[in-house]
Design a protein around this motif. Structure first.
Motif, PDB file in Angstrom:
ATOM      1  N   THR A   1      -3.925  -1.812  -3.977  1.00  0.00           N
ATOM      2  CA  THR A   1      -3.327  -1.258  -2.770  1.00  0.00           C
ATOM      3  C   THR A   1      -2.014  -1.979  -2.520  1.00  0.00           C
ATOM      4  O   THR A   1      -2.016  -3.205  -2.324  1.00  0.00           O
ATOM      5  CB  THR A   1      -4.257  -1.450  -1.552  1.00  0.00           C
TER       6      THR A   1
ATOM      7  N   GLU B   1       0.809  -0.905   2.304  1.00  0.00           N
ATOM      8  CA  GLU B   1      -0.217   0.020   2.782  1.00  0.00           C
ATOM      9  C   GLU B   1      -1.461  -0.692   3.306  1.00  0.00           C
ATOM     10  O   GLU B   1      -2.428  -0.049   3.704  1.00  0.00           O
ATOM     11  CB  GLU B   1      -0.616   0.982   1.656  1.00  0.00           C
ATOM     12  N   ARG B   2      -1.438  -2.002   3.316  1.00  0.00           N
ATOM     13  CA  ARG B   2      -2.605  -2.752   3.763  1.00  0.00           C
ATOM     14  C   ARG B   2      -2.608  -2.866   5.281  1.00  0.00           C
ATOM     15  O   ARG B   2      -1.563  -2.912   5.919  1.00  0.00           O
ATOM     16  CB  ARG B   2      -2.611  -4.138   3.130  1.00  0.00           C
TER      17      ARG B   2
ATOM     18  N   ASP C   1      -6.957  -6.547   6.887  1.00  0.00           N
ATOM     19  CA  ASP C   1      -7.386  -6.497   5.491  1.00  0.00           C
ATOM     20  C   ASP C   1      -7.956  -7.861   5.119  1.00  0.00           C
ATOM     21  O   ASP C   1      -7.249  -8.855   5.080  1.00  0.00           O
ATOM     22  CB  ASP C   1      -6.176  -6.144   4.612  1.00  0.00           C
TER      23      ASP C   1
ATOM     24  N   ASP D   1      -5.724  -7.477  -7.025  1.00  0.00           N
ATOM     25  CA  ASP D   1      -5.080  -6.304  -7.588  1.00  0.00           C
ATOM     26  C   ASP D   1      -4.945  -6.586  -9.084  1.00  0.00           C
ATOM     27  O   ASP D   1      -5.012  -7.741  -9.516  1.00  0.00           O
ATOM     28  CB  ASP D   1      -3.702  -6.090  -6.965  1.00  0.00           C
TER      29      ASP D   1
END
Length: 132
Positions: free
Chosen positions: A59, A63-64, A68, A74
């Protein structure tokens, strides 16, 4: 080239990517696979003679959510076969791996393809400048 030798080239390539990229990378695993799976190539509509050198799985940080929490790293998958097949020599291979890393880290940062291309162009200009 063995996987360990390729991993050594990745370490060398990491020193070539922009320092601000390197310093801001967090919780990213770099994985090496031989070749991109056929289903990924089909999904991305990549047909021979084109290929895929790397893939970002995760992600993008843009966009987190603020809450979170802990997450698995990742992943940046590097495909060793296409790099080796297309490289002219070992120096070219290191530069190709570095460019792939720059591209995939750009996705991690949520950059557009145009923004990533600008960073790549700057990278290649610096590589060409260093060769003269």
């Amino acid at each position: 080239m063995t996987r360990d030798e390729f991993a050594g080239l990745i370490e060398e390539a990491l020193t070539l990517i922009p320092t601000d990229f390197r310093d801001a990378m967090r919780n990213i695993a770099i994985i090496v696979e031989d070749h991109p799976p056929a289903e990924i190539l089909a999904e991305m509509e990549i047909e021979p003679p084109d290929t895929l050198y790397g893939l970002y799985l995760g992600t993008p940080i843009t966009e987190r959510q603020w809450d979170d929490g802990n997450r698995e790293p990742d992943q940046i998958v590097l495909y060793q076969g296409p790099h080796e097949e297309d490289a002219v020599n070992e120096d070219d291979l290191v530069a190709m791996v570095a460019e792939t890393l720059i591209h995939e880290v750009g996705h991690y940062f949520g950059m557009s393809e145009e923004e990533i291309m600008e960073v790549e162009e700057k990278f290649w200009a610096e590589q060409d400048g260093g060769a003269n």
